[in-house]
Write an enzyme that holds these catalytic residues in place. Structure first.
Site, PDB file in Angstrom:
ATOM      1  N   GLU A 275       0.807  -1.223   0.000  1.00  0.00           N
ATOM      2  CA  GLU A 275       0.000   0.000   0.000  1.00  0.00           C
ATOM      3  C   GLU A 275       0.835   1.266   0.000  1.00  0.00           C
ATOM      4  O   GLU A 275       0.487   2.242  -0.672  1.00  0.00           O
ATOM      5  CB  GLU A 275      -0.951   0.011   1.200  1.00  0.00           C
ATOM      6  CG  GLU A 275      -2.180  -0.862   1.028  1.00  0.00           C
ATOM      7  CD  GLU A 275      -1.910  -2.336   1.286  1.00  0.00           C
ATOM      8  OE1 GLU A 275      -0.796  -2.660   1.751  1.00  0.00           O
ATOM      9  OE2 GLU A 275      -2.799  -3.158   1.017  1.00  0.00           O
TER      10      GLU A 275
ATOM     11  N   HIS B 245     -11.270  -4.466   9.944  1.00  0.00           N
ATOM     12  CA  HIS B 245     -11.799  -4.401   8.579  1.00  0.00           C
ATOM     13  C   HIS B 245     -13.167  -3.724   8.537  1.00  0.00           C
ATOM     14  O   HIS B 245     -13.955  -3.972   7.639  1.00  0.00           O
ATOM     15  CB  HIS B 245     -11.935  -5.808   7.992  1.00  0.00           C
ATOM     16  CG  HIS B 245     -10.666  -6.366   7.442  1.00  0.00           C
ATOM     17  ND1 HIS B 245      -9.520  -6.489   8.184  1.00  0.00           N
ATOM     18  CD2 HIS B 245     -10.348  -6.834   6.212  1.00  0.00           C
ATOM     19  CE1 HIS B 245      -8.562  -7.023   7.437  1.00  0.00           C
ATOM     20  NE2 HIS B 245      -9.039  -7.239   6.235  1.00  0.00           N
TER      21      HIS B 245
HETATM   22  C1  LIG Z   1      -2.605  -4.303   4.256  1.00  0.00           C
HETATM   23  C2  LIG Z   1      -3.555  -5.222   3.613  1.00  0.00           C
HETATM   24  N1  LIG Z   1      -3.699  -5.173   2.264  1.00  0.00           N
HETATM   25  C3  LIG Z   1      -4.554  -6.007   1.659  1.00  0.00           C
HETATM   26  C4  LIG Z   1      -5.292  -6.906   2.379  1.00  0.00           C
HETATM   27  C5  LIG Z   1      -6.253  -7.852   1.690  1.00  0.00           C
HETATM   28  N2  LIG Z   1      -5.698  -9.185   1.706  1.00  0.00           N
HETATM   29  C6  LIG Z   1      -6.046 -10.053   2.676  1.00  0.00           C
HETATM   30  S1  LIG Z   1      -5.227 -11.460   2.540  1.00  0.00           S
HETATM   31  C7  LIG Z   1      -4.403 -10.971   1.173  1.00  0.00           C
HETATM   32  C8  LIG Z   1      -3.435 -11.899   0.520  1.00  0.00           C
HETATM   33  C9  LIG Z   1      -2.290 -12.250   1.395  1.00  0.00           C
HETATM   34  O1  LIG Z   1      -1.551 -13.268   0.812  1.00  0.00           O
HETATM   35  P1  LIG Z   1      -0.405 -14.029   1.583  1.00  0.00           P
HETATM   36  O2  LIG Z   1       0.378 -13.084   2.406  1.00  0.00           O
HETATM   37  O3  LIG Z   1       0.331 -14.808   0.579  1.00  0.00           O
HETATM   38  O4  LIG Z   1      -1.173 -14.991   2.608  1.00  0.00           O
HETATM   39  P2  LIG Z   1      -2.128 -16.239   2.299  1.00  0.00           P
HETATM   40  O5  LIG Z   1      -3.521 -15.719   2.213  1.00  0.00           O
HETATM   41  O6  LIG Z   1      -1.693 -16.871   1.045  1.00  0.00           O
HETATM   42  O7  LIG Z   1      -2.007 -17.137   3.475  1.00  0.00           O
HETATM   43  C10 LIG Z   1      -4.790  -9.690   0.823  1.00  0.00           C
HETATM   44  C11 LIG Z   1      -4.281  -8.964  -0.346  1.00  0.00           C
HETATM   45  C12 LIG Z   1      -5.137  -6.892   3.781  1.00  0.00           C
HETATM   46  N3  LIG Z   1      -5.861  -7.698   4.576  1.00  0.00           N
HETATM   47  N4  LIG Z   1      -4.267  -6.061   4.367  1.00  0.00           N
END
Ligand SMILES: Cc1ncc(C[n+]2csc(CCOP(=O)(O)OP(=O)(O)O)c2C)c(N)n1
Ligand SMILES: [Mg+2]
Lengths: 326, 326
Positions: B62, B131
């Site tokens: 971000e 959230h």
């Molecule tokens: C700062 C932030 N940006 C975006 C999101 C939305 N979001 C939630 S989970 C996610 C993906 C995260 O992927 P990863 O770190 O690979 O974890 P995984 O879900 O694969 O376990 C996103 C973009 C968030 N929760 N927080």
């Protein structure tokens, strides 16, 4: 390092099937609207990562923290399924009193410092918890899980660097399940070999570990913890895969990634692999494992029953409690 | 004017699509805006239509998304940066308030920052505390930034077009709860709603309901309910929190002498407190009753559904507030 005993391994198997059952139950309960809400991220496929890491901890001394994909850690550290399931359902008996939900499980008594929903947000918390341990000379080490996607936000870089500067007792474990939501790691990381980032921060690089192999996970994290306890931070990249896509909001994963998913399940399922290994090594273990499979089902069914009988918070007092320390 | 009935999501999509065709400098970046088709499906089909140059999937970064939008805008592009939800815009707060909002001023007009930060906003459905924000007033706190918060599909269409064409940075908030809500959308590529222009959504004589975004729905429902008791509400939809159309607010208040301010955000240091202060300062002689505010309760939102709903504003709470001052 002494090889894990039969008894230890049976215990790990028990935890893994319990997690698998719990997550399958969550999946179905959500479809039946018995678990409600918009966020539910399942750990199926990752079991060996969580269980292997927790198994390497010195209980009562070491600590663990993770992101929102947190059910598996909760079960592995030993929180009873019924209290976790109650949280999924927003009940009073939930670990967070129904206030936190699926993404915010925690258990103080198990040194489980919680699941966190802002990507990367918990990483500096891990740094701080490690600092407190260093400061108080507890000898405790903090394990912090990190999504592959989370390695691209500022929190990751600032937290790892600070841990390197202060030589903090942290084991950083990237759970690389190849995707952050719908984005493959190769489209989001300038250098997709994530563990290499350790070098930039003075964090020991323990490279990639097969996250579907619990014995490999356990051995690597054990070594990492021993190092972190005296020397400073370590980074491990555990390679794994998520079975239910990103979360319940991800409606396309099973069609989009059907072939890939089928292949992981067929060839790299952590429970299946471990079970075969145990059956190959120990005579007469199969009956014992079958019983654990049945126990897991029973325990999850009981957890669901317990959770559904637990009351939902309904009062203004409950809503307003714990905004501040009294 | 001819109109088409479209959900707000489609109205936004149409505005983006048309503006991207109109001006090659406009591009969009953010998490999952491309191949995943947009988390909220606002950019569905864009990657196919415009390609990877103009529809840019980003890592979960971000700070970099926010700051890169500022730099690209300074250098002559017209970025649209999407925050998957407004909660994550907090990670980019510095880029938004210290850079986007201040650069034109700080360098005394040398640089322009023509960008739009789009963010999906609002709480509900047990998204849990981290959230569940509708923090538009926080962004409206800072001079140098415009803040748009449409409540209808038609307004979303016209306001987004204006935001893209304007030479100032705009924080454009899209209520998640309104994405699916249909409304008439003008069949006119150049339908622009001027920055800072509010709208009377329902004329009335007895009390002014002053609101924006999701508050419009509760206000209109309340007005309908109160009509049964012979109470005639005027509903003023601000549409932009900055600039704030105080002229229209004062005009309405001078007619009715009573106001209930309806907002989905938190009550402290809020939209409601700002408006109430402005009204008493400028319309003191017209005040027939204290100004009432309906907002979320002053508490982080819990997961559990009954206590979550308790904390949130709704039409009944608006009706009750009106009855208190009539
Ligand atoms: C700062 C932030 N940006 C975006 C999101 C939305 N979001 C939630 S989970 C996610 C993906 C995260 O992927 P990863 O770190 O690979 O974890 P995984 O879900 O694969 O376990 C996103 C973009 C968030 N929760 N927080
Ligand atoms: Mg991932």
């Amino acid at each position: 390092m002494a090889a894990p005993t039969r008894e230890q391994q049976v215990e790990w198997y028990r935890q893994m099937v319990l997690i698998r059952e719990f997550e399958e139950a969550c999946y179905h309960l959500y479809a039946q609207k018995r678990i409600t809400g918009v966020y539910l991220h399942l750990y199926s496929g990752h079991e060996a990562v969580g269980v292997g890491a927790v198994a390497a901890m010195e209980r009562g001394k070491d600590h663990i923290i993770t992101a929102y994909r947190d059910h598996g850690v909760g079960l592995a550290v030993g929180v009873e399924a019924k209290y976790l399931m109650s949280e999924m359902m927003g009940r009073r008996d939930g670990v967070s009193g129904g206030k936190g939900g699926s993404m915010h499980l925690a258990s103080r008594e198990h040194n489980f410092w919680g699941g966190y929903a802002i990507v990367g947000g918990h990483l500096p918390l891990a740094t701080g918890i490690a600092l407190a341990n260093q400061y108080n000379q507890t000898g405790g080490v903090v394990i912090s899980f990190i999504g592959d996607g989370a390695t691209n936000n500022g929190y990751f870089h600032e937290s790892l660097n600070l841990s390197g500067v202060w030589k903090l007792p942290v084991v950083w474990i990237i759970e690389n399940n190849l995707y952050g939501m719908g984005t493959e790691i190769i489209r989001s990381a300038g250098n997709p070999i994530l563990h290499k980032r350790a070098a930039g921060y003075g964090v020991r690089d323990m490279e990639r570990v097969d996250g579907q192999n619990i014995l490999a996970m356990h051995a690597a994290v054990k070594e990492a913890i021993e190092y972190a306890r005296t020397e400073g931070p370590v980074l491990i990249e555990a390679m794994t895969y998520r079975y239910y896509g990103h979360g319940v909001s991800d409606k396309q994963y099973d069609t989009r990634l059907a072939d890939e998913l089928a292949q992981w399940k067929a060839e790299k399922d952590p429970i299946h692999l471990f079970r075969s290994k145990l059956v190959g090594r120990y005579k007469n273990i199969e009956l014992e494992l079958n019983r654990l499979d049945d126990d897991a089902k029973k325990q999850v069914a009981e957890a669901v029953e317990f959770a559904e009988a637990s009351p939902l918070p309904r009062t203004m007092d409950e809503l307003l409690s714990n905004i501040y320390v009294d | 004017m001819a109109t088409k009935n479209l959900p707000m999501r489609e109205a936004l999509r149409k505005a983006l699509m048309e503006e991207m065709h109109r001006d090659q400098r406009v591009f969009i970046m953010g998490q999952e805006v491309g191949y995943w088709q947009g988390t909220h499906r606002v950019t569905r089909g864009f990657i196919e239509e415009f390609g990877e140059k103009r529809v840019r999937d980003t890592p979960i970064s971000e700070m970099a998304i926010g700051g890169a939008a500022v730099g690209a805008a300074m250098a002559g592009l017209r970025p649209i940066a999407e925050f998957m939800t407004i909660n994550f815009a907090f990670l980019a707060l510095d880029a938004i308030v210290n850079h986007a909002a201040k650069i034109h001023y700080m360098f005394d007009g040398m640089f322009k920052v023509p960008l739009v930060f789009r963010a999906a906003s609002g709480w509900g459905d047990q998204a849990t505390a981290s959230h569940s924000h509708a923090p538009e007033p926080i962004f409206a706190h800072f001079p140098g930034l415009y803040v748009g918060c449409p409540a209808t599909a038609g307004d979303a269409y016209g306001m987004l077009k204006t935001s893209i064409r304007d030479d100032n940075p705009v924080l454009f908030s899209e209520s998640i709860a309104l994405y699916a809500k249909p409304g008439p959308v003008p069949d006119d590529d150049n339908y622009l709603i001027p920055v800072g222009k509010a709208d009377i959504k329902r004329p009335g004589r007895h009390v002014s309901l002053i609101t924006y975004a999701r508050g419009l729905e509760w206000s209109l429902l309340a007005a309908k309910e109160l009509e049964k008791d012979g109470i005639d509400c005027e509903v003023v939809d601000l549409r932009w929190l900055r600039p704030l159309d105080t002229a229209l607010v004062f005009e309405s208040f001078k007619k009715t002498g009573r106001a209930v301010i309806v907002e989905e955000s938190l009550p402290f240091y809020s939209f409601g407190s700002e408006l109430a202060a402005q009204i008493q300062e400028h319309c003191f002689d017209y005040m027939d009753a204290p100004i009432k505010r309906v907002s979320s309760l002053d508490v982080p939102l819990p997961y559990s559904r009954h206590i979550e709903l308790m904390a949130l504003p709704n039409a009944e709470k608006v009706v009750a507030a009106v009855k208190e001052i009539l």
